[in-house]
Design an enzyme around this catalytic site. Structure first.
Site, PDB file in Angstrom:
ATOM      1  N   TYR A  40      -5.077  -6.331   5.328  1.00 39.60           N
ATOM      2  CA  TYR A  40      -5.884  -5.308   4.888  1.00 39.60           C
ATOM      3  C   TYR A  40      -7.338  -5.461   4.161  1.00 39.60           C
ATOM      4  O   TYR A  40      -8.232  -4.841   4.294  1.00 39.60           O
ATOM      5  CB  TYR A  40      -5.136  -4.206   4.161  1.00 39.60           C
ATOM      6  CG  TYR A  40      -4.212  -3.375   5.195  1.00 39.60           C
ATOM      7  CD1 TYR A  40      -4.950  -2.180   5.970  1.00 39.60           C
ATOM      8  CD2 TYR A  40      -2.867  -3.594   5.573  1.00 39.60           C
ATOM      9  CE1 TYR A  40      -4.331  -1.653   6.840  1.00 39.60           C
ATOM     10  CE2 TYR A  40      -2.355  -2.940   6.460  1.00 39.60           C
ATOM     11  CZ  TYR A  40      -3.094  -1.895   6.942  1.00 39.60           C
ATOM     12  OH  TYR A  40      -2.005  -0.895   7.940  1.00 39.60           O
ATOM     13  N   HIS A  68       1.174  -0.267   1.589  1.00 40.10           N
ATOM     14  CA  HIS A  68       1.465  -1.302   2.782  1.00 40.10           C
ATOM     15  C   HIS A  68       2.121  -2.664   2.027  1.00 40.10           C
ATOM     16  O   HIS A  68       2.355  -3.574   2.773  1.00 40.10           O
ATOM     17  CB  HIS A  68       0.123  -1.953   3.325  1.00 40.10           C
ATOM     18  CG  HIS A  68      -0.611  -0.865   4.126  1.00 40.10           C
ATOM     19  ND1 HIS A  68       0.068  -0.633   5.307  1.00 40.10           N
ATOM     20  CD2 HIS A  68      -1.658  -0.192   3.904  1.00 40.10           C
ATOM     21  CE1 HIS A  68      -0.847   0.590   5.930  1.00 40.10           C
ATOM     22  NE2 HIS A  68      -1.839   0.780   4.916  1.00 40.10           N
TER      23      HIS A  68
END
Lengths: 763, 763
Positions: free
Chosen positions: B289, B442
């Site tokens: 990410y 996440h």
């Protein structure tokens, strides 16, 4: 074997040339070709020749690939000399210490002999002599090898095969130092080592020596090579023609289940050249063993050509030895890995040293095919003899051309009439279709099987063998029992299995008396390439015909593969057609039930090694499986009948030692069928990048496919694709004459064509 | 996205230069640096600048990597212009047609804008204008996207995230054609498209816009970019600081389970820069990410630097944006693939376009670090702006130096005090050791987990996410349910699991309030690198400390890894320590029973996705597993206690859609234990070549290893290797002061050392 720190090579290379000042010709710009043999007598004359050595010395420093190979060899041998000589008491199976050490020893002796000749540095001769002396002392004391698994135990190694390897290489080393050795040493070596060694692997082991088999080829050549060096005619005769008497019984088998004695068989080197090679140069055991056998075949041919040029060995059987090299190279994928037909270990490739030798010899004795130069360039090394020098000169002179692998049918059998292996190549895709003979004791029971490759990667696999060659912790590096119980069985392959039994009941006695039949191989139109073959004996009362077609549709970036397996039987049977795709399932068009835990798929004939993970039942529509492998999307679309079972399987049941790879399969099962047709389209249609995260053409282009006609005479498949094209492919099942005219009406549409097959647009 | 036939590029390249005759400066040999921004007003001024364009034009034809990138971009955009403009009604999830088309559209608009500026060819401006016109017509008619899965549905795409992507790119295209457009068109675009678009993703979706999350970063930057082009201060303020009011409730969660609203959180671009980045530049969600977020962070920083240089954005938080690029590159393996910590898709690498941008911007604004040039050279393309030109000039001038990845500890948390990711590098081996914070929504529940790489290949894996990003046939390309039920769970990782429950009960509310603690990270001695960390909250009442040590023994070609997991608990528990090796088992030192069919290992918390294939029971001796992967031999040797269960597992149970990869694991289970130590040595010790068929060093060098001491204060492991060396490694568990002196007697042997750990020879 990759050896030694590459960083040292440039340094050693300089040293090497300093050591060569005595031959003062390395600056020569002469580019004339390597001289042939001459009749000046003396050694070396076997593989290296006196003239050849002169030529080599003359060109050193001006032939990069040769110079590099020489420098690497020197670095390798020097490192071993530094470590000292070790000749241990034999003890281990393949992969164990004593096995590896003796193997390394013969390789090092051969290389040291060559270095002695080329570099004229006595330390290499001393190394060879001292090691031979150690062997000459050890050998007479040795009993047969303590490991008992082989039908023909050696003395240095657990099997005579490896002892023969030793002698093939050591004979070359002996030739290189022959003239340098004292007569006393020569006498000692021959009396205590070479003659008894040769007698042990021949007279001492007729069940090994007097056969047609890759083992025997090594045995014959080992005896032949040392016979040529020693100028021993009796041994040479045994090598070329086999032992006159062997007291073996017809029908005897080795531990792989292969026949040892066959009535009236021609034996020795000639026998082994005649029978396993087809006129196209295909070696019946398959490319993995062909690669292994090529070395003794070609090195002995080179030696015979040098010592007995009058035999014209390279012209034997219409030049089959040279053709065999071409065939072997064609039996490799885009990366140079050999197709693992029969007992083949994956990853073996034309980068192996045996094929370096094969390519160099084929180039030198086979008319200097410029395509071979491009293979040699990829191999990035050459043999340090006349043949390697000729490659180096060819590359230096820029004669290289690409070696183009094309679609090709390689016949099997001594006369080329025992089926074939058909290879279809289109775009970056390759289909390997096997309709050959049994392939001796290394053959698998997989008539009409196929595998599919893209860009050198397996897409639909041939499992290969169940063995980790030379990895000791896996059964001593030898064949694992799963090779028989799984890898050889029909269900382990992409081919039809009837009633859960293997072809020919998995029996070598039966399989070896039959072969499939070529039917069509037409690649004249690159956009419609067809191979079709028949098998009438795998299951008595059942006839199989498989047709593989590469169809190129310009709407799509790649061709697709049409696969039609037609089955006609006297009886009602259960038919399984497995498809061993590799990769991760993305989607299926059919519903299936994933079992909570897998079940073992069957009891025997390989089925005991398969897990059933999931099953569905066809509603009669196409069954499509879409998967992802190495960033590419693939689909298989199969015409099915209502009630067909659709099984998702995985390899690995009853495998307590984790000897098998846990890879997936998709099996279509038709129960209580008699005559039937399996038809599928396999596509490589898209790509995924984990870097851009774009998925392109993730879905199959096939909207619908159906078997629209099937009779004794014709089978037809209709394919509708997502470019709104409908096409029909028809094959004539009885008449393969390319000039025959055919007329057929299917679903009211009249078709007319010439030849065994046609592809027609329907809209 | 790789596009277009590469063969056409040389041709296009010539055409490109013919088209440039008007700027007549391409032959210039000037190599002075790219000029900075200037205050001459007008557009472009966002990413491209008027001065920058002049400089670029001046150097064209003399800067190979820039010229190549330009030619590729031109070929790509020209092909799209040829195909024509398509702006479909939104319909699909990721991977579907309308999603991919809109995504391609914004990428093409951005590129066309750049080409218009650099090549001065109106056709690119026309293309951008016409596409904007189509969007300006469509947008006002659009309801919210028909797919309902997102907590923040977009209009063009199923989630606002992708709408924001669109605006970040399209703002750049608009800037490039701004001056060329008529005032009427500009007014139309802003009124009907840009302003409502920006309002929709901000005020219209505060649950998306007003958060600290990578989604919000994109939202903030999208609004900020278009605000800068339109010179709209109100929108810019929203972008930088977040919406003043949002009516969101504290504790709200998104569909990944992440918090939306947190009391007192700083919001907007500044908030998203402050909180997820540690002072070392580690982004708390992990590198996958971070790679995704770097693009908006850096492109907006570049835009702010160009338009509002007085903000000195690159100096913000001690230059964290530039540090983040360095951290990100260090979070990649030898091939440039990012370590798949948390929700990371394997295969994402620094070759992705976001990181091309990041590297170029970090080079230009971050002091021209010559190491970045070597990364840019591998990337083989640059951004077509001032920053890319500076890379091209740097490479042309030969300023490149290797980017050396070293052992490094990257702290987590806004202040760098919330644990860390420790990376140990030795020889070609890399250990990634995770003792960080939760990583927002996440994050995975895998405190103290680790993975091991060799030569850029995974040896002991982190599973990564359960998703096939943008592959429509796998759940629309979105997160699969197995991401929660398997990939996030503790048992899916190489870390301790207590009583078959995940860390923090697998609950984000709990996990996000805790982090592991750094304890030791000492890589000052490259032959003895130590990382140690503690986790006291994953299981209340249980404390874990893990120590990873790379030990280099000069007898061996590679270092080995010592792994010590110490567990102290108030209660008696069951502990599982899984080891997800990749490859094929060669051998185990322990007996095991292979089950006839696998059983499902457990009921929940990820255990329901594991098959138990085999199990053994320790007799108290070392348990060794030897395996082969990519031609390399590995072994793990574990000290065990009598009765420990030794389980061979496979991933894939309860996976009806084949969403999981069927990969193996080896689990050591201790039942009814309270305080215990798991200790293992992992070795890469040998190699196998399928070409030479030589196996070298196939066996582990570890003869014996034992936990010889364990107290609150110290833990010691003794290792005996096959070079007859005995060593003891001791770690002080309570005092990590490098200057503290320690004395300890173990088995009668007195040891004394300074610092938190020692490795002593015992013979």
């Amino acid at each position: 074997m990759k050896l030694t720190n590459k960083i040292v090579i440039p340094v050693l290379f300089s040293v090497l040339f300093l050591g060569l000042i005595s031959c003062k010709e390395q600056e020569s710009n002469q580019t004339e070709d390597v001289a042939s043999t001459e009749a000046d007598g003396g050694h070396p004359n076997l593989v290296l020749t006196k003239n050849g050595v002169k030529e080599i010395r003359k060109h050193l420093g001006t032939v990069p690939i040769f110079d590099k190979s020489l420098a690497e060899t020197k670095a390798e041998v020097d490192a071993e000399i530094e470590l000292g000589i070790e000749v241990p008491i034999p003890k281990d199976y393949s992969g164990g210490y004593t096995h590896s050490r003796h193997k390394l020893n013969f390789i090092m002796m051969q290389k040291a002999g060559v270095l002695f000749q080329i570099l004229d540095d006595e330390k290499y001769a001393v190394y060879v002599r001292d090691m031979l002396m150690a062997y000459a002392k050890l050998y007479p004391t040795l009993p047969v090898h303590p490991q008992t698994r082989s039908y023909a135990r050696g003395k240095l190694f657990w099997q005579c095969l490896n002892d023969s390897n030793w002698l093939v290489y050591t004979a070359q080393a002996y030739d290189c130092v022959y003239d340098w050795l004292s007569a006393e040493d020569r006498e000692l070596f021959e009396k205590d080592l070479f003659v008894p060694f040769a007698k042990f692997i021949s007279e001492g082991n007729p069940q090994f020596f007097n056969r047609v088999h890759n083992h025997s080829t090594w045995g014959n050549v080992a005896v032949g090579m040392i016979a040529l060096v020693m100028d021993n005619d009796a041994l040479l005769k045994d090598a070329l023609e086999g032992l006159e008497t062997d007291n073996l019984k017809v029908g005897m088998k080795d531990d792989d289940g292969g026949f040892i004695k066959v009535e009236g068989q021609k034996l020795g080197f000639y026998g082994n050249l005649d029978e396993p090679f087809s006129p196209d140069g295909y070696y019946t055991e398959g490319p993995y063993y062909q690669r292994y056998a090529m070395y003794p075949f070609l090195i002995f041919a080179e030696a015979l050509e040098n010592v007995k040029p009058e035999m014209k060995i390279f012209e034997y059987k219409d030049g089959v030895l040279i053709k065999a090299v071409d065939a072997l190279l064609n039996l490799s994928d885009a990366n140079g890995d050999f197709f693992p037909l029969n007992d083949g270990q994956k990853g073996m490739s034309y980068y192996t040293s045996a094929v370096v030798t094969a390519v160099d010899i084929a180039y030198y004795y086979g008319g200097k095919n410029p395509g071979l130069l491009s293979i040699a360039k990829k191999q990035d090394r050459v043999v340090l003899d006349d043949t390697g020098l000729s490659i180096a000169l060819g590359l230096k002179d820029g004669l290289e051309k690409p070696f183009e692998k094309k679609s090709v049918e390689l016949s099997d059998g001594p006369n080329g009439d025992e089926g074939a292996v058909g290879i279809l190549r289109s775009d970056n895709l390759e289909v390997v279709f096997k309709y050959a003979a049994q392939g001796l004791s290394h053959g698998h029971y997989d008539k009409l099987s196929y595998s599919l490759y893209e860009d050198g990667e397996e897409v639909a696999q041939d499992y290969g063998l169940a063995r980790y060659v030379n990895i000791e912790q896996k059964g001593g590096g030898n064949y694992l029992k799963e090779n028989k119980t799984w890898a050889k069985q029909s269900i382990a392959h992409n081919t039809l299995v009837q009633n859960e039994t293997s072809h020919f009941q998995g029996k070598y006695e039966i399989g070896s008396t039959h072969h499939s039949e070529k039917y069509v191989f037409d690649v004249s139109n690159p956009k419609l390439q067809v191979a079709s073959a028949k098998e009438n004996n795998a299951y008595p009362g059942t006839k199989m015909q498989r047709t593989m077609v590469f169809i190129t549709d310009d709407s799509y970036s790649k061709p697709y593969l049409l696969d039609i397996m037609k089955v006609v039987s006297d009886n009602s049977n259960q038919y399984d057609l497995p498809f061993y795709y590799l990769g991760q399932i993305m989607q299926t068009s059919f519903d299936y039930e994933k079992l909570n835990t897998p079940t073992v798929f069957g009891k025997s004939n390989g089925y005991q090694h398969l897990y059933k993970e999931a099953e569905g039942v066809s509603d009669g529509s196409n069954a499509k499986l879409n998967w992802l492998l190495n960033g590419k999307f693939y689909s298989v679309t199969s015409a099915t009948s209502k009630g067909d079972e659709l099984i998702l399987a995985k390899i690995g049941a009853n495998d307590k030692d984790y000897n098998l790879r846990n890879e997936p399969g998709f099996i279509i099962r038709k129960k209580n069928a008699k005559n039937t047709v399996f038809a599928s389209v396999v596509e490589s249609h898209g790509a995924y990048s984990a870097v851009s995260e774009f998925a392109v053409n993730a879905y199959s282009h096939v909207k619908q496919m159906d078997v629209v006609f099937d009779s004794d005479a014709y089978t037809a498949v209709e394919i509708e694709t997502d470019n709104d094209k409908k096409q029909i492919f028809v094959i004539s099942n009885l008449d393969n004459d390319p000039d025959s005219e055919h007329q057929l009406t299917i679903n009211g549409k009249a078709l007319a064509w010439t030849g065994a097959f046609t592809l027609k647009a329907l809209n």
